[in-house]
Design a protein around this motif. Structure first.
Motif, PDB file in Angstrom:
ATOM      1  N   LYS A  69     -44.441   6.072  24.107  1.00  0.00           N
ATOM      2  CA  LYS A  69     -45.339   4.905  24.660  1.00  0.00           C
ATOM      3  C   LYS A  69     -46.783   5.177  24.425  1.00  0.00           C
ATOM      4  CE  LYS A  69     -42.212   3.768  28.314  1.00  0.00           C
ATOM      5  NZ  LYS A  69     -41.760   3.769  29.611  1.00  0.00           N
ATOM      6  N   ASP A  70     -47.306   6.484  24.200  1.00  0.00           N
ATOM      7  CA  ASP A  70     -48.510   6.652  23.868  1.00  0.00           C
ATOM      8  C   ASP A  70     -48.950   6.610  22.224  1.00  0.00           C
ATOM      9  OD1 ASP A  70     -49.170   7.232  26.617  1.00  0.00           O
ATOM     10  OD2 ASP A  70     -48.980   9.271  26.166  1.00  0.00           O
ATOM     11  N   GLY A  71     -48.271   6.171  21.618  1.00  0.00           N
ATOM     12  CA  GLY A  71     -48.124   5.866  20.185  1.00  0.00           C
ATOM     13  C   GLY A  71     -47.820   6.822  19.132  1.00  0.00           C
ATOM     14  N   ARG A  72     -47.153   7.769  19.678  1.00  0.00           N
ATOM     15  CA  ARG A  72     -46.508   8.968  18.693  1.00  0.00           C
ATOM     16  C   ARG A  72     -45.162   8.377  18.299  1.00  0.00           C
ATOM     17  NH1 ARG A  72     -49.086  13.921  19.157  1.00  0.00           N
ATOM     18  NH2 ARG A  72     -48.167  14.475  17.407  1.00  0.00           N
ATOM     19  N   ILE A  73     -44.659   9.207  17.433  1.00  0.00           N
ATOM     20  CA  ILE A  73     -43.266   9.048  17.013  1.00  0.00           C
ATOM     21  C   ILE A  73     -43.087   7.425  16.395  1.00  0.00           C
ATOM     22  CG2 ILE A  73     -42.331  11.011  17.494  1.00  0.00           C
ATOM     23  CD1 ILE A  73     -40.971   9.792  19.793  1.00  0.00           C
ATOM     24  N   PRO A  74     -43.986   6.713  15.699  1.00  0.00           N
ATOM     25  CA  PRO A  74     -43.742   5.343  15.433  1.00  0.00           C
ATOM     26  C   PRO A  74     -42.411   5.305  14.416  1.00  0.00           C
ATOM     27  CG  PRO A  74     -45.488   6.395  13.876  1.00  0.00           C
ATOM     28  CD  PRO A  74     -45.198   7.320  15.123  1.00  0.00           C
ATOM     29  N   ASN A  75     -42.031   6.298  13.868  1.00  0.00           N
ATOM     30  CA  ASN A  75     -40.738   6.112  12.788  1.00  0.00           C
ATOM     31  C   ASN A  75     -39.661   5.972  13.496  1.00  0.00           C
ATOM     32  OD1 ASN A  75     -41.720   8.967  13.805  1.00  0.00           O
ATOM     33  ND2 ASN A  75     -39.834   9.826  12.413  1.00  0.00           N
ATOM     34  N   ILE A  76     -39.323   6.344  15.026  1.00  0.00           N
ATOM     35  CA  ILE A  76     -38.342   6.318  15.558  1.00  0.00           C
ATOM     36  C   ILE A  76     -38.217   4.953  16.562  1.00  0.00           C
ATOM     37  CG2 ILE A  76     -36.795   7.476  17.365  1.00  0.00           C
ATOM     38  CD1 ILE A  76     -36.910   9.044  14.667  1.00  0.00           C
ATOM     39  N   GLU A  77     -37.415   4.098  16.187  1.00  0.00           N
ATOM     40  CA  GLU A  77     -37.178   2.946  16.609  1.00  0.00           C
ATOM     41  C   GLU A  77     -36.381   2.931  18.209  1.00  0.00           C
ATOM     42  OE1 GLU A  77     -35.200   0.293  14.027  1.00  0.00           O
ATOM     43  OE2 GLU A  77     -36.673   0.611  12.351  1.00  0.00           O
ATOM     44  N   LEU A  78     -35.780   3.766  18.425  1.00  0.00           N
ATOM     45  CA  LEU A  78     -34.945   3.696  19.866  1.00  0.00           C
ATOM     46  C   LEU A  78     -34.858   5.297  20.180  1.00  0.00           C
ATOM     47  CD1 LEU A  78     -33.468   2.310  21.834  1.00  0.00           C
ATOM     48  CD2 LEU A  78     -31.501   2.478  20.501  1.00  0.00           C
ATOM     49  N   LEU A  79     -34.950   5.528  21.277  1.00  0.00           N
ATOM     50  CA  LEU A  79     -34.711   6.771  22.252  1.00  0.00           C
ATOM     51  C   LEU A  79     -33.634   6.512  23.096  1.00  0.00           C
ATOM     52  CD1 LEU A  79     -38.423   8.163  22.169  1.00  0.00           C
ATOM     53  CD2 LEU A  79     -36.739   9.121  20.975  1.00  0.00           C
ATOM     54  N   LEU A  80     -32.574   7.437  23.092  1.00  0.00           N
ATOM     55  CA  LEU A  80     -31.612   7.271  24.273  1.00  0.00           C
ATOM     56  C   LEU A  80     -31.583   8.665  24.869  1.00  0.00           C
ATOM     57  CD1 LEU A  80     -28.740   5.848  21.919  1.00  0.00           C
ATOM     58  CD2 LEU A  80     -30.402   4.624  23.636  1.00  0.00           C
ATOM     59  N   PRO A  81     -31.339   8.524  26.303  1.00  0.00           N
ATOM     60  CA  PRO A  81     -31.080   9.902  27.067  1.00  0.00           C
ATOM     61  C   PRO A  81     -29.605  10.106  27.039  1.00  0.00           C
ATOM     62  CG  PRO A  81     -31.218   7.711  28.364  1.00  0.00           C
ATOM     63  CD  PRO A  81     -31.389   7.395  27.167  1.00  0.00           C
ATOM     64  N   VAL A  82     -29.333  11.286  26.778  1.00  0.00           N
ATOM     65  CA  VAL A  82     -27.977  11.759  26.684  1.00  0.00           C
ATOM     66  C   VAL A  82     -27.714  12.764  27.703  1.00  0.00           C
ATOM     67  CG1 VAL A  82     -26.219  12.786  25.169  1.00  0.00           C
ATOM     68  CG2 VAL A  82     -27.915  11.037  24.155  1.00  0.00           C
ATOM     69  N   CYS A  83     -26.776  12.722  28.474  1.00  0.00           N
ATOM     70  CA  CYS A  83     -26.230  13.748  29.287  1.00  0.00           C
ATOM     71  C   CYS A  83     -25.032  14.388  28.945  1.00  0.00           C
ATOM     72  CB  CYS A  83     -26.017  13.305  30.852  1.00  0.00           C
ATOM     73  SG  CYS A  83     -27.705  12.959  31.728  1.00  0.00           S
ATOM     74  N   LEU A  84     -25.023  15.678  28.736  1.00  0.00           N
ATOM     75  CA  LEU A  84     -23.766  16.387  28.073  1.00  0.00           C
ATOM     76  C   LEU A  84     -23.352  17.160  29.473  1.00  0.00           C
ATOM     77  CD1 LEU A  84     -22.139  17.612  25.891  1.00  0.00           C
ATOM     78  CD2 LEU A  84     -23.963  19.470  25.795  1.00  0.00           C
ATOM     79  N   LEU A  85     -21.976  16.939  29.894  1.00  0.00           N
ATOM     80  CA  LEU A  85     -21.255  17.521  30.885  1.00  0.00           C
ATOM     81  C   LEU A  85     -19.960  18.198  30.444  1.00  0.00           C
ATOM     82  CD1 LEU A  85     -21.351  14.104  33.313  1.00  0.00           C
ATOM     83  CD2 LEU A  85     -22.967  16.213  33.201  1.00  0.00           C
ATOM     84  N   TYR A  86     -19.846  19.143  30.896  1.00  0.00           N
ATOM     85  CA  TYR A  86     -18.531  19.969  30.540  1.00  0.00           C
ATOM     86  C   TYR A  86     -17.442  19.973  31.591  1.00  0.00           C
ATOM     87  CZ  TYR A  86     -21.110  22.271  26.857  1.00  0.00           C
ATOM     88  OH  TYR A  86     -21.919  22.657  25.560  1.00  0.00           O
ATOM     89  N   THR A  87     -16.256  19.677  31.213  1.00  0.00           N
ATOM     90  CA  THR A  87     -15.326  19.652  32.065  1.00  0.00           C
ATOM     91  C   THR A  87     -14.039  20.244  31.745  1.00  0.00           C
ATOM     92  OG1 THR A  87     -14.220  17.592  31.009  1.00  0.00           O
ATOM     93  CG2 THR A  87     -15.833  17.094  32.977  1.00  0.00           C
ATOM     94  N   SER A  88     -13.280  20.774  32.850  1.00  0.00           N
ATOM     95  CA  SER A  88     -12.229  21.574  32.509  1.00  0.00           C
ATOM     96  C   SER A  88     -10.994  20.692  33.013  1.00  0.00           C
ATOM     97  CB  SER A  88     -12.413  22.703  32.926  1.00  0.00           C
ATOM     98  OG  SER A  88     -12.596  22.970  34.233  1.00  0.00           O
ATOM     99  N   PRO A  89      -9.801  21.156  32.573  1.00  0.00           N
ATOM    100  CA  PRO A  89      -8.668  20.479  33.183  1.00  0.00           C
ATOM    101  C   PRO A  89      -8.435  21.077  34.688  1.00  0.00           C
ATOM    102  CG  PRO A  89      -7.923  21.620  31.216  1.00  0.00           C
ATOM    103  CD  PRO A  89      -9.518  21.832  31.290  1.00  0.00           C
ATOM    104  N   SER A  90      -8.016  19.980  35.624  1.00  0.00           N
ATOM    105  CA  SER A  90      -7.871  20.039  36.963  1.00  0.00           C
ATOM    106  C   SER A  90      -6.549  21.131  37.034  1.00  0.00           C
ATOM    107  CB  SER A  90      -7.590  19.120  37.789  1.00  0.00           C
ATOM    108  OG  SER A  90      -6.779  18.420  37.389  1.00  0.00           O
TER     109      SER A  90
END
Length: 92
Positions: A69-90
């Motif tokens: 938003k401050d004008g840096r990384i103009p080469n990247i068109e889209l930034l996505l938040p990614v959450c990584l969750l580990y699960t185990s079988p119940s």
């Protein structure tokens, strides 16, 4: 309007920031962040989308978004938040 048809882009949806629990950047300070942002700015021109993946936390994503938003990384068109969750079988 795009009159050329489909355009293919490269995406990297698993990028950790210096704020990540699993980071090999050497810390979470202004100097390290500047180096990180410069690396993003120097990515090959065909990479247009990044998924910021700092496990359960969005702090790194929000910081990268602020740089954008401050004008840096103009080469990247889209930034996505990614959450990584580990699960185990119940247990049965």
């Amino acid at each position: 309007m795009n009159t050329r048809g489909s355009e293919w882009r490269k995406w990297d949806l698993h990028v950790h920031t210096p704020a990540s629990l699993c980071s090999e950047y050497g810390g979470d300070n202004d100097e390290i962040w500047e180096q990180f942002i410069q690396r993003i700015e120097n990515l090959p021109s065909d990479i247009k989308v990044l998924g910021i993946n700092d496990y359960l936390f969005l702090d790194g994503y929000e910081k990268v978004l602020k740089y954008k938003k401050d004008g840096r990384i103009p080469n990247i068109e889209l930034l996505l938040p990614v959450c990584l969750l580990y699960t185990s079988p119940s247990p049965r």
